[in-house]
Each structure stands twice: as structure tokens, then as C-alpha cells.
Design a protein around this motif. Structure first.
Motif, short mmCIF file in Angstrom:
data_model
loop_
_atom_site.label_atom_id
_atom_site.label_comp_id
_atom_site.label_asym_id
_atom_site.label_seq_id
_atom_site.Cartn_x
_atom_site.Cartn_y
_atom_site.Cartn_z
N GLN A 70 -35.20 71.53 47.72
CA GLN A 70 -35.37 72.70 48.57
C GLN A 70 -34.04 73.41 48.81
O GLN A 70 -33.96 74.64 48.81
CB GLN A 70 -36.01 72.31 49.90
CG GLN A 70 -37.46 71.92 49.76
CD GLN A 70 -38.06 71.36 51.06
OE1 GLN A 70 -37.33 70.99 51.97
NE2 GLN A 70 -39.37 71.31 51.12
N PHE A 71 -32.97 72.62 49.00
CA PHE A 71 -31.64 73.21 49.19
C PHE A 71 -31.23 74.00 47.96
O PHE A 71 -30.76 75.13 48.07
CB PHE A 71 -30.60 72.11 49.49
CG PHE A 71 -29.20 72.63 49.55
CD1 PHE A 71 -28.74 73.33 50.66
CD2 PHE A 71 -28.33 72.45 48.49
CE1 PHE A 71 -27.45 73.83 50.71
CE2 PHE A 71 -27.03 72.94 48.53
CZ PHE A 71 -26.59 73.63 49.64
N LEU A 72 -31.41 73.42 46.78
CA LEU A 72 -31.04 74.11 45.55
C LEU A 72 -31.85 75.38 45.36
O LEU A 72 -31.32 76.42 44.94
CB LEU A 72 -31.20 73.18 44.35
CG LEU A 72 -30.21 72.02 44.28
CD1 LEU A 72 -30.57 71.09 43.13
CD2 LEU A 72 -28.79 72.51 44.18
N GLN A 73 -33.14 75.34 45.70
CA GLN A 73 -33.97 76.54 45.60
C GLN A 73 -33.47 77.62 46.55
O GLN A 73 -33.42 78.80 46.20
CB GLN A 73 -35.43 76.20 45.90
CG GLN A 73 -36.11 75.41 44.81
CD GLN A 73 -37.51 74.94 45.20
OE1 GLN A 73 -37.86 74.89 46.37
NE2 GLN A 73 -38.30 74.58 44.20
N MET A 74 -33.11 77.21 47.78
CA MET A 74 -32.62 78.16 48.77
C MET A 74 -31.31 78.80 48.29
O MET A 74 -31.15 80.02 48.36
CB MET A 74 -32.39 77.48 50.11
CG MET A 74 -31.80 78.40 51.16
SD MET A 74 -31.05 77.55 52.56
CE MET A 74 -29.68 76.72 51.79
N VAL A 75 -30.40 77.98 47.77
CA VAL A 75 -29.12 78.51 47.31
C VAL A 75 -29.34 79.48 46.16
O VAL A 75 -28.74 80.56 46.12
CB VAL A 75 -28.18 77.36 46.90
CG1 VAL A 75 -26.97 77.89 46.14
CG2 VAL A 75 -27.73 76.60 48.13
N ARG A 76 -30.20 79.13 45.22
CA ARG A 76 -30.45 80.02 44.09
C ARG A 76 -31.09 81.33 44.55
O ARG A 76 -30.81 82.40 44.01
CB ARG A 76 -31.31 79.32 43.06
CG ARG A 76 -30.51 78.26 42.32
CD ARG A 76 -31.18 77.78 41.06
NE ARG A 76 -30.31 76.86 40.38
CZ ARG A 76 -30.41 75.53 40.46
NH1 ARG A 76 -31.39 74.99 41.14
NH2 ARG A 76 -29.56 74.76 39.82
N LYS A 77 -31.93 81.27 45.58
CA LYS A 77 -32.55 82.49 46.12
C LYS A 77 -31.48 83.36 46.79
O LYS A 77 -31.48 84.58 46.61
CB LYS A 77 -33.64 82.13 47.12
CG LYS A 77 -34.43 83.32 47.60
CD LYS A 77 -35.60 82.91 48.46
CE LYS A 77 -36.41 84.11 48.87
NZ LYS A 77 -37.58 83.75 49.66
N ILE A 78 -30.56 82.74 47.52
CA ILE A 78 -29.47 83.49 48.14
C ILE A 78 -28.62 84.16 47.08
O ILE A 78 -28.29 85.34 47.17
CB ILE A 78 -28.61 82.56 49.04
CG1 ILE A 78 -29.40 82.17 50.29
CG2 ILE A 78 -27.30 83.23 49.42
CD1 ILE A 78 -28.75 81.08 51.12
N VAL A 79 -28.26 83.41 46.04
CA VAL A 79 -27.44 83.96 44.96
C VAL A 79 -28.14 85.12 44.28
O VAL A 79 -27.54 86.15 43.99
CB VAL A 79 -27.05 82.85 43.95
CG1 VAL A 79 -26.46 83.44 42.69
CG2 VAL A 79 -26.09 81.86 44.59
N ALA A 80 -29.44 84.98 44.05
CA ALA A 80 -30.20 86.02 43.36
C ALA A 80 -30.37 87.29 44.20
O ALA A 80 -30.53 88.38 43.65
CB ALA A 80 -31.57 85.49 42.95
N ASN A 81 -30.32 87.15 45.53
CA ASN A 81 -30.62 88.29 46.40
C ASN A 81 -29.42 88.80 47.19
O ASN A 81 -29.59 89.48 48.20
CB ASN A 81 -31.75 87.91 47.36
CG ASN A 81 -33.05 87.71 46.62
OD1 ASN A 81 -33.59 88.63 46.04
ND2 ASN A 81 -33.53 86.48 46.60
#
Length: 139
Positions: A70-81
Motif C-alpha cells: 500500500q505504501f509503494l502504491q501511495m508513493v507511486r500515485k504521488i509521483v504520478a500526480n
């Protein structure tokens, strides 16, 4: 092929695949193995004990893996947006706060002093250490 469970100095667990024990040792000694979460090169091999019954620990391990996922998904979403403004983070955050630049989500690099100054000015920022590896697309 050897598959090892590895851990970095910050207790991030991950898996590594090596052609041999010697291959793992030489790569580790040369600091060629990096944690995919924090990029630390202080890596240790976890003991493997396939003959032990660890059914009680499986639930805890599963929870840790789920939180990591979940942390990795959140970080990737932050990076993408967000827009990466790099070293200009403090300057750009101020410009946005004072309506001198378009309002948008940004990320970048700020020193502890810059972070403290932004907070004192009432500019809400969230420190989130993101490994460069997480900023790249997955293979």
C-alpha cells in the motif's frame, strides 16, 4: 538460481535472485544491491528455515507485506500526480502559497532549514522521503 530474502538497515524486506551464494556476496560487498524502498546499500540476508513451521508468523508477515504494498502504491500515485520541481521546492512552494504561480501539486527537495522556514510561514508541506527507484516505471 538462488532466491534470498533480504533486509536493509531500515528493516525493509525484499527478495533478491542470484546465480550463486558467491554472486550475492560479491554484489553485496561491492554495494551493488540496493533496497527498492530507500536505496540503502546496507543489506543483510535473512536466515531461511524452510523446515520450521511458522504458521503463526504468516499472518504478521502478510500484514507487513500488505502495508508495504500500500505504501509503494501511495508513493507511486504521488509521483504520478505531482510535478517534480527538484531543488526549487521551497521557492516554488512559496510562489504557489502567495499566488505568484499556478496552484498545483509539487514535490522536490528541501533541507531541514527550508522545511522549518516553510512551516513557520504557514505553508503546509509534508516530508516524504522517496527513493529515486520509486520514481521510475516498474519493469
Amino acid at each position: 538460481m538462488k532466491v534470498y530474502n533480504l533486509i536493509c538497515e531500515h528493516d525493509h524486506r525484499f527478495e533478491g535472485w542470484f546465480s550463486s551464494e558467491e554472486d550475492f556476496k560479491s554484489q553485496n560487498e561491492a554495494h551493488q544491491i540496493g533496497c527498492p524502498v530507500c536505496e540503502s546499500h546496507a543489506i543483510k540476508k535473512l536466515p531461511s528455515a524452510p523446515h520450521l513451521s511458522l504458521s503463526g508468523m504468516q499472518a504478521a508477515k502478510s500484514e507487513v507485506e500488505q502495508v508495504q504494498k500500500q505504501f509503494l502504491q501511495m508513493v507511486r500515485k504521488i509521483v504520478a500526480n505531482t510535478e517534480d520541481v527538484g531543488e526549487r521546492f521551497a521557492e516554488e512552494a512559496r510562489r504557489i502559497h502567495y499566488n505568484e504561480a499556478p496552484d498545483r501539486a509539487i514535490r522536490g527537495v528541501a533541507s531541514a532549514q527550508e522545511f522549518a522556514a516553510l512551516s513557520e510561514e504557514g505553508i503546509d508541506v509534508l516530508p516524504l522521503p522517496i527513493s529515486d527507484a520509486l520514481k521510475q516505471p516498474l519493469q
